[in-house]
Design a protein around this motif. Structure first.
Motif, mmCIF file in Angstrom:
data_model
loop_
_atom_site.group_PDB
_atom_site.id
_atom_site.type_symbol
_atom_site.label_atom_id
_atom_site.label_comp_id
_atom_site.label_asym_id
_atom_site.label_seq_id
_atom_site.Cartn_x
_atom_site.Cartn_y
_atom_site.Cartn_z
ATOM 1 N N ALA A 1 63.086 57.776 124.157
ATOM 2 C CA ALA A 1 61.776 58.389 125.322
ATOM 3 C C ALA A 1 62.884 59.715 125.694
ATOM 4 C CB ALA A 1 61.508 57.722 126.689
ATOM 5 N N GLY A 2 64.055 58.839 125.119
ATOM 6 C CA GLY A 2 64.653 60.650 126.101
ATOM 7 C C GLY A 2 66.146 60.061 127.111
ATOM 8 N N ALA A 3 66.222 59.007 127.397
ATOM 9 C CA ALA A 3 67.794 58.410 127.990
ATOM 10 C C ALA A 3 68.658 58.098 127.137
ATOM 11 C CB ALA A 3 66.801 56.803 129.163
ATOM 12 N N THR A 4 69.405 57.957 127.959
ATOM 13 C CA THR A 4 70.914 57.789 127.617
ATOM 14 C C THR A 4 71.299 56.646 127.816
ATOM 15 O OG1 THR A 4 71.517 60.374 127.422
ATOM 16 C CG2 THR A 4 73.165 59.055 127.545
ATOM 17 N N LEU A 5 72.045 55.562 127.632
ATOM 18 C CA LEU A 5 72.450 54.647 127.626
ATOM 19 C C LEU A 5 73.708 54.147 128.646
ATOM 20 C CD1 LEU A 5 70.710 52.724 124.719
ATOM 21 C CD2 LEU A 5 69.511 53.090 126.974
ATOM 22 N N ALA A 6 73.623 53.544 129.517
ATOM 23 C CA ALA A 6 75.453 53.148 130.145
ATOM 24 C C ALA A 6 75.019 51.614 129.644
ATOM 25 C CB ALA A 6 75.064 53.847 131.633
ATOM 26 N N ASP A 7 76.847 51.356 130.445
ATOM 27 C CA ASP A 7 77.237 49.941 130.186
ATOM 28 C C ASP A 7 77.090 49.938 131.252
ATOM 29 O OD1 ASP A 7 76.883 49.810 127.692
ATOM 30 O OD2 ASP A 7 78.690 50.480 126.963
ATOM 31 N N GLY A 8 76.816 49.069 131.854
ATOM 32 C CA GLY A 8 76.943 48.024 133.485
ATOM 33 C C GLY A 8 76.307 49.315 134.960
ATOM 34 N N ALA A 9 75.977 48.557 135.587
ATOM 35 C CA ALA A 9 75.758 49.145 137.194
ATOM 36 C C ALA A 9 76.473 50.407 137.500
ATOM 37 C CB ALA A 9 75.096 48.003 137.992
ATOM 38 N N GLN A 10 78.160 49.696 137.842
ATOM 39 C CA GLN A 10 78.696 51.339 138.126
ATOM 40 C C GLN A 10 78.554 52.230 137.232
ATOM 41 O OE1 GLN A 10 82.614 49.378 138.488
ATOM 42 N NE2 GLN A 10 83.419 51.811 139.381
ATOM 43 N N ALA A 11 78.459 52.132 135.800
ATOM 44 C CA ALA A 11 78.588 54.003 134.990
ATOM 45 C C ALA A 11 77.217 54.778 136.057
ATOM 46 C CB ALA A 11 78.376 53.343 133.642
#
Length: 371
Positions: A53-63
């Motif tokens: 869908a075009g999103a970038t994934l992040a590891d963890g809520a802080q990021a």
């Protein structure tokens, strides 16, 4: 704008702030979307669905929090999430601040701007972002109430629909708004005897016309209410005062007048509950007993059906999320007075009159914030 979608961390909360279809719309409008890995697992949306869908994934809520200008969530931020919010960051979610002074203080301390789904209004006087979850919760209230009535679960041992030769259970619904109407639809569909209590004559007339004798719509005097409560097998609390704490409609002293094993389902628990003996519970441990009366007070009922709930909620929130992202929150609120009603916190101040009154805090008027 950089938009962040974190994983919900409230107990047994499986919804997600934006489904992949919504992310695709935001990206199409030129925004970047940062999604925490696994955020959509509860609705069956994989990380691959989000990247497609075009999103970038992040590891963890802080990021996610650190890399976003606007955070879109479902439930109110938990203490560890409030600690991640910062000045000049926009939070768009359910807040329910009136019964939650700790959250209010944490949001004020963060310096963020917080817009609450539940206080955004529309031209008809409704609450368009609360309505879809009210529909889900109203229908679920009968579903969970029926299960709670089973003797093994602590209830009376009554089948709501009855059987030939045995009368059906009696469901009393306090409040004839969106929650109450949806609850009544489910209860009448099961074959229960249904009483709806409300104090709006226009609403009572509308309910009477809708149900055509399949449910009784009664003006909620104290006497009429207590008569109905005393005969009820299941009572659904569905009263809402927008932005404010719910009124207490059944006091502890009244419980002695109810049938032992009667079930109370408090759908207003997000706003403090409309029964004096209510306290928020979770899907992990949903019920408790006070004076022989079983209480069901889960504060995120729609979280139990996250696929239905997330898509229903996203259908309602997406146009507002797009407006906030496309225009910026100040311009979007200037352009739409109903969206401006959602502004609850800004730069350390409370901007919602009902919340300020309930918590005894100073009010900064939205007009002053928006100039």
């Amino acid at each position: 704008m950089r938009i962040g979608i974190p994983t919900e961390i409230k107990n047994h909360e499986y919804r997600v702030g934006m489904a992949p279809a919504g992310v695709s719309e935001l990206v199409h409008h030129g925004h970047s979307v940062l999604v925490q890995r696994g955020a959509g697992a509860g609705i069956g949306a994989s990380d691959a669905d989000y990247t497609a869908a075009g999103a970038t994934l992040a590891d963890g809520a802080q990021a996610v929090f650190a890399g976003s200008d606007m955070i879109i969530k479902v439930k109110e931020p938990q203490p560890q999430e409030c600690a991640l919010l910062r000045k000049d960051q926009l939070l768009f979610t359910y807040l329910h601040l009136a019964p939650d002074p700790q959250q209010a203080q944490a949001l004020m301390a963060s310096g963020c701007t917080a817009i609450a789904y539940e206080t955004i209004t529309d031209d008809r006087g409704g609450l368009p972002l609360l309505a879809p979850m009210s529909e889900v919760a109203g229908r679920m209230a009968i579903q969970v109430g029926a299960v709670s009535l089973q003797k093994a679960n602590g209830g009376l041992g009554v089948l709501l629909g009855g059987v030939p030769g045995v009368p059906p259970g009696h469901v009393v619904i306090v409040g004839g708004g969106v929650v109450g109407y949806q609850a009544a639809l489910m209860a009448t569909g099961l074959g229960a005897r249904v009483t709806i209590l409300d104090r709006s004559l226009p609403r009572l007339r509308w309910l009477d016309d809708q149900f055509k004798g399949r449910a009784q719509a009664i003006y909620a005097t104290q006497q009429a209410s207590m008569t109905a409560f005393a005969d009820a097998d299941l009572i659904v609390g569905a009263v809402l005062v927008p932005g404010a704490a719910a009124p207490k409609l059944i006091r502890r002293a009244d419980l002695s007048r109810l049938k032992p094993g009667c079930v109370l389902v408090d759908v207003a628990i997000d706003q403090g509950g409309c029964f004096e003996t209510s306290r928020a519970t979770t899907h992990q441990d949903p019920t408790f007993v006070v004076d022989g009366i079983l209480h069901y007070c889960v504060a995120n009922m729609p979280g139990a059906v996250p696929r239905t709930s997330t898509h229903a909620l996203n259908n309602a929130t997406l146009p507002y999320a797009l407006a906030l992202a496309d225009k910026g929150w100040q311009t979007a609120c200037r352009d739409n007075a109903h969206l401006a009603r959602g502004l609850n916190v800004h730069a350390g101040a409370i901007t919602c009159p009902e919340v300020a009154q309930e918590l005894g805090l100073p009010l900064t008027r939205v007009e002053a914030v928006l100039g």
